[in-house]
Scaffold this active site. Sequence first.
Site, short mmCIF file in Angstrom:
data_model
loop_
_atom_site.label_atom_id
_atom_site.label_comp_id
_atom_site.label_asym_id
_atom_site.label_seq_id
_atom_site.Cartn_x
_atom_site.Cartn_y
_atom_site.Cartn_z
CE LYS A 81 -4.16 -1.77 2.24
NZ LYS A 81 -5.13 -1.56 3.34
CG ASP A 95 -13.78 0.96 6.03
OD1 ASP A 95 -14.98 1.20 5.80
OD2 ASP A 95 -12.87 1.32 5.28
#
Length: 388
Positions: free
Chosen positions: A23, A158
């Site tokens: 990421k 999330d």
Amino acid sequence: MPARRLRKCIFAVLPDGRNAAVKILRPGIKRVIDHDVALLKVGAELVEKLWADGRRLKPREVVGEFEKHLYDELDLTREAANASQLRRNFADSDLLLVPETYWDFCTQDVMVMERMYGFPVSQVDGLRAAGIDIPKLAEHGVEIFYTQVFRDGYFHADMHPGNVQVAPNGQYIALDFGIMGSLTDTDKHYLAQNFIAFFQRDYKRVAEVHIECGWAPAATRVDELESAIRAVCEPIFDKPLREVSFGRVLLRLFQTSRRFGIEVQPQLVLLQKTLLNVEGLGLQLDPELDLWKTAKPWLERWMAEQIGWRGFIKTVRAEAPIYATLLPQLPRLLHRYLENDGATYSGEMLHKLLKQQKRSNSLLILVGLLLAGLFAAGIISFNISWRP
């Protein structure tokens, strides 16, 4: 702000041959977030000043909570730490897989972790074709949620379908750890009481808990709040998820909270959001899932461990070393305090201090007797050395 706008994910092979997911924080994204958060703060201030319910809903505190978690997402070392913590919490679980973090390659702008292989949880037909037990998968999702919230007080906040995959063996795979929620022991205790009373349709207890924990004003009449909660909650029981409109339920609950002056709890906003994610995921997987019957036994077991005899013994064992050290020192510490500082207090203050000490002595005697009993029973063992 969607996570995909904050970060970009690519796949790579490490020098030792391991497959990894990388990421990378998007350049210049902080400036964009600063602008968006500033707009949210202005909007929150206007809501408080111009709307009668503004102060009760605490919009500035809610925006502050959102801001905190949003800026946390800009530090990928924090996300890597979140992933490590969640992986450690579920190290022995056969329900949830969390990728390993490769710390040697992580920086504030780059996170490198184990590459995971699974089916997107939203592709139900593909899961079914792979031989995954869909109803069981839906039940496991509910269990994972309640385990994170009530056992650990630390949960993935999330959990939309893009952040959840399913391994070929039927285990869930958690991805994207930028937003994590946490709860204090007090929050967990009151939430568990609320959920259990709710599942048992004990609406009076639900009302009492709201008042006890300060979510509702102390002057609230229990019977009136009980009646209002019953009117909202009773129609949704004994129905599968596909027949329950949670949007309508939330609207009714909002109207009820407004009537009784119940304040929004900013620390629970993420939990409410995650609960909706879990319910939406369950509905997508198995519309016939009975969310209440699935969750109730787990919560009852957890509460028994926390406030039953097992919870009591667990707490005493955890606190025993502290009391073993503190008890012998108390008389000396009190004598030193009174000798050095007692003259500065008036007679009334000294009387209060002695009264408080008398109550403390009674409590300490009780604790000492309890510890002695547990020691004799073999529950607690100490190595005591005595030197005259």
